[in-house]
Enzyme design. Sequence first.
Site, short mmCIF file in Angstrom:
data_model
loop_
_atom_site.label_atom_id
_atom_site.label_comp_id
_atom_site.label_asym_id
_atom_site.label_seq_id
_atom_site.Cartn_x
_atom_site.Cartn_y
_atom_site.Cartn_z
CE1 TYR A 1 18.67 -15.14 6.63
CE2 TYR A 1 16.93 -14.57 8.18
CZ TYR A 1 17.95 -15.43 7.77
OH TYR A 1 18.23 -16.55 8.50
CE1 TYR B 1 17.75 -1.53 -5.73
CE2 TYR B 1 18.43 -0.79 -3.56
CZ TYR B 1 18.74 -1.35 -4.78
OH TYR B 1 20.03 -1.74 -5.05
CE LYS C 1 19.02 1.13 -7.60
NZ LYS C 1 20.01 1.36 -6.52
CB ILE D 1 19.22 4.80 -8.63
CG1 ILE D 1 17.96 5.67 -8.56
CG2 ILE D 1 20.05 4.92 -7.35
CD1 ILE D 1 17.04 5.35 -7.41
#
Length: 292
Positions: free
Chosen positions: A107, A133, A161, A203
């Site tokens: 955001y 990530y 990731k 993942i």
Amino acid sequence: MFTGSIVALVTPMDVKGNVDRVSLKKLVEYHIASGTSAIVSVGTTGESATLDHKEHIDVIKQTVEYAAGRINVIAGTGANATAEAILLTKQVEKLGVVGCLTVTPYYNKPTQEGLYQHFKVIAENTSLPQILYNVPGRTGCDLKPETVAKLAKISNIVALKDATSDLARVYKTRKLVGDDFKLLSGDDVTFFEFMLLGGDGIISVSANVAAREMARICQLITAKRIKEARKINDTLDLLHNKLFIEPNPIPVKWACEKIGLIQNSTMRLPMTPLTNSSIPEVEKALKLAKLL
């Protein structure tokens, strides 16, 4: 520690929306038996967005206790405020997790310098290994390979990731970070190619219902037995796609219930149940993968 098939575990809930500990224990046992490399507890798939802080930490704690040292547990500790991410990280330090998965701040849309400083400060406040990530489709910001390379120089930032599905990034990022830094796919649809291009694992959402198959694919790729790995992945191809027919984790929680891993697929608002029009699509994918 951060290689192979790592499951982005769902957080099972009862019909009232409370965490279902019985099903959580069953899920942990399922992944231990299936050869899953590690569990990510309370990541995106674990509905971190709708758990309060106490529940967030409690689910991680329970997962570690159920694992009892038989499988590694990675804690989801990301937040869009750096101070909050540090707080969550500090709270899991003594729980027995082997590392943290920290998503890019959502955001806010920080700059690359803001992202660098965010992850740097978190890493400086803990000794736990950190997995970056990057999932621009959810967060509204993109952690560039050059920024990952800067962060990789920090000793306890050990992996990425990457859920961009941009396979061109695998080679570029690997060239920048070297061989010791782990690259994990965050996209089941493209993970096979990601690993062939030099990735270390995934993942995975699909591993929630196809744990044994996902673990085997990763093992076979690592052993350079690509044809065998591809044959298994081909049976999961539709599943990889249909588990995202609606926003994650809606389809995968329905699938977990359908094959008997959890008691029901309850989620908290604003997440809603899988729609009737999508149910046959996910069911077909489960059948093709021989999971039903």
